[in-house]
Design a protein around this motif. Structure first.
Motif, PDB file in Angstrom:
ATOM      1  N   LEU A   1       0.852  -1.180   0.000  1.00 42.90           N
ATOM      2  CA  LEU A   1       0.000   0.000   0.000  1.00 42.90           C
ATOM      3  C   LEU A   1       0.890   1.232   0.000  1.00 42.90           C
ATOM      4  O   LEU A   1       1.788   1.357   0.831  1.00 42.90           O
TER       5      LEU A   1
ATOM      6  N   VAL B   1      -2.662   0.675  -4.497  1.00 47.12           N
ATOM      7  CA  VAL B   1      -2.548  -0.696  -4.019  1.00 47.12           C
ATOM      8  C   VAL B   1      -1.909  -1.528  -5.118  1.00 47.12           C
ATOM      9  O   VAL B   1      -2.293  -1.419  -6.290  1.00 47.12           O
TER      10      VAL B   1
ATOM     11  N   VAL C   1      -8.509  -1.829   2.263  1.00 47.98           N
ATOM     12  CA  VAL C   1      -7.838  -0.638   2.783  1.00 47.98           C
ATOM     13  C   VAL C   1      -8.847   0.150   3.608  1.00 47.98           C
ATOM     14  O   VAL C   1      -9.994   0.335   3.179  1.00 47.98           O
TER      15      VAL C   1
ATOM     16  N   PHE D   1      -4.778  -2.425   6.554  1.00 48.27           N
ATOM     17  CA  PHE D   1      -4.374  -3.049   5.292  1.00 48.27           C
ATOM     18  C   PHE D   1      -4.536  -4.559   5.460  1.00 48.27           C
ATOM     19  O   PHE D   1      -3.797  -5.194   6.217  1.00 48.27           O
TER      20      PHE D   1
END
Length: 510
Positions: free
Chosen positions: A404, A425, A435, A483
């Motif tokens: 990320l 991403v 996310v 994440f």
């Protein structure tokens, strides 16, 4: 940022180390390359360059530990044009003699051999070994037309019918064309390899829908695999048997599937799918063995690159696929050779384009030794490098095959305009990625979230929406990101467990 990490044992199975695909090495120009790595770890490459009706044989080698291939050498062969492409074989241990076999169309004799007793440092003058010429009707990539046992040099003639010439291992006297044996079968993908006992095994494709093996010149025909269309077969032999790779469409209009089997001790193992429906169409596969009995498979992954997998013993434990060259749009005549020499990775070699002026390129067979985990999908090492373009003050967080790229701060003006926080991403493999954004570094409340689905490796910019009127949300303070990653495409079998980098209150994926 706090994080939840998978147990160490789980990480060892699921996380594939990033492998940067090196830029291919240009060896020269021409077509129909061939490569082997001999028992001493020396890499040998030959290819043809046609000028009118005359073929020129070019040779390069790379010594173990060398920084580069040696300069190209032109090896003299008789007049005429090579239609099948020169190939190199090495005699069984303890011998070390190398033999290059090259055909010359429309002359008598038509097949010549050059030998080397010093690992390619010098080569003999070409000597005729067979009155006829080798040939092949290849359906989807190169196949081995030559094998050298302790007593016999086997030469496959695949056009207009499947025939076999058996030349004494001493390469003399010249074998007459009339001595070639009819093999029946079919004149498509005709090829030969040696099994673990040093005996010949033959393979071919019939009617573009069925593939067969034959152990020995007069052995039984063994069905391998059938397909609705587009069937082809490729074999390679070594100390752990014969690796068999087949390609074909299971149904009309369906996806092309690449499968592997092993022939050993008179039995054929069940199939292992190397590239299935979720991947770009596999093309031009090639299977090779090395002196330790490992099996190496490369293929053209549609137009997106060259993929590589390896098995230590040919029975299971295949490495995850990796991309060893990033552009497959002009890959032709792909071949490969594995190596057991220390520091030598083995090589894939191919023709970049089609024709005598095309580039001959080579790439090392590098890749992770980690075996298949839940995804089994293609691993694109280029996506392990973060793309920070367009992200203000980027911060990179990694989680398994994904990463990320998120901003450390966001301007009030930009967030009022977009009403979201822009992040990127990336995933090296098929995965579902979650996310989320918290209102502050100590907050436990999720203010915005997004889900990104990668059915194949890729990267994507998403704008995670946030409620700008919330009293506890302050765009001027650093954000906290969550994440979560689940390996494998949605709906795929053996999808992996969720792995999160976040606080325990956040369960983003089911």
């Amino acid at each position: 940022m706090p994080s939840l990490r998978a147990p160490a044992a789980l990480v060892a199975v699921l996380v594939v180390p990033a492998v940067a695909a090196a830029a291919p090495v240009q060896l020269g120009t021409g077509d129909r390359p061939w490569v082997i790595v001999d028992r001493q770890g020396v890499t040998h490459v030959v290819w043809e360059q046609n000028e009118g009706l005359q073929s020129t044989l070019t040779y390069r080698r790379r010594l173990p530990g060398a920084a580069a291939f040696e300069p190209a050498r032109i090896l003299p062969v008789g007049a005429g044009q090579d239609f099948a492409g020169a190939q190199i074989v090495q005699e069984p241990a303890p011998g070390g003699r190398l033999v290059i076999v090259a055909d010359r169309c429309c002359t008598t004799p038509g097949t010549f051999a050059l030998t080397s007793a010093d690992n390619g440092a010098t080569w003999s003058a070409p000597a005729p070994v067979f009155e006829g010429s080798q040939s092949v009707n290849q359906l989807n990539g190169r196949v081995p037309l030559t094998a050298l046992s302790a007593t016999t040099l086997f030469l496959v003639i695949g056009n207009p019918a499947f025939r076999l010439a058996q030349v004494p291992a001493a390469l003399a006297p010249v074998t007459p064309a009339s001595a070639a044996t009819g093999m029946g079968g079919s004149p498509y993908d005709t090829q030969v390899a040696l099994d673990e006992a040093g005996g010949p095994v033959f393979a071919w494709t019939r009617d573009f829908t069925a593939t067969f093996l034959r152990p020995g010149v007069t052995g039984p025909d063994v069905p391998v695999a059938t397909a609705a269309s587009g069937a082809s077969i490729h074999i390679a032999g070594g100390p752990r048997g014969v690796g068999v790779v087949t390609l074909g469409r299971a149904s009309t209009g369906g996806a092309t599937t690449l499968e592997y089997r092993r022939w050993r001790a008179g039995a054929l193992s069940g199939p292992v799918v190397l590239s299935g429906a979720a991947e770009p169409s596999p093309l031009s596969p090639f299977v090779a063995t090395d002196q330790a009995g490992r099996f190496h498979v490369v293929w053209r992954r549609g137009d997106t690159g060259i993929a590589y997998r390896r098995s230590e013993d040919g029975t299971g434990g295949w490495t995850r696929p990796v991309v060893i060259a990033g552009d497959g749009s002009s890959v032709f005549d792909l071949v490969a050779a594995g190596s057991t020499a220390a520091g030598e990775p083995g090589w894939a070699v191919w023709e970049d384009g089609s024709g005598s002026t095309s580039r001959i390129l080579a790439a090392p067979l590098t890749g992770s030794a980690v075996t298949d985990g839940p995804s089994g999908g293609l691993d694109d090492p280029a996506l392990a490098r973060p793309d920070t373009r367009g992200i203000t003050a980027p911060r990179v967080t990694r989680n398994g095959p994904a990463l990320l790229v998120a901003p450390r701060r966001v301007s009030l003006r930009s967030i009022r305009r977009s009403k979201c926080v822009r992040v990127r991403v990336q995933s090296r493999r098929a995965a579902t990625v979650g996310v989320a954004i918290f209102s502050g570094v100590r907050s436990r409340r999720v203010f915005g979230r997004a889900t990104v689905v990668f059915r194949r490796p890729g990267k994507r910019v998403v704008c995670v929406r946030v409620p700008l009127r919330a009293r506890t949300f302050d765009v001027r303070q650093p954000f906290r990101f969550a994440f979560a990653v689940r390996e494998g495409a949605p709906g795929a079998a053996r999808r992996g467990p969720v792995r999160e980098r976040t606080s325990p209150v956040f369960r983003f994926l089911p």
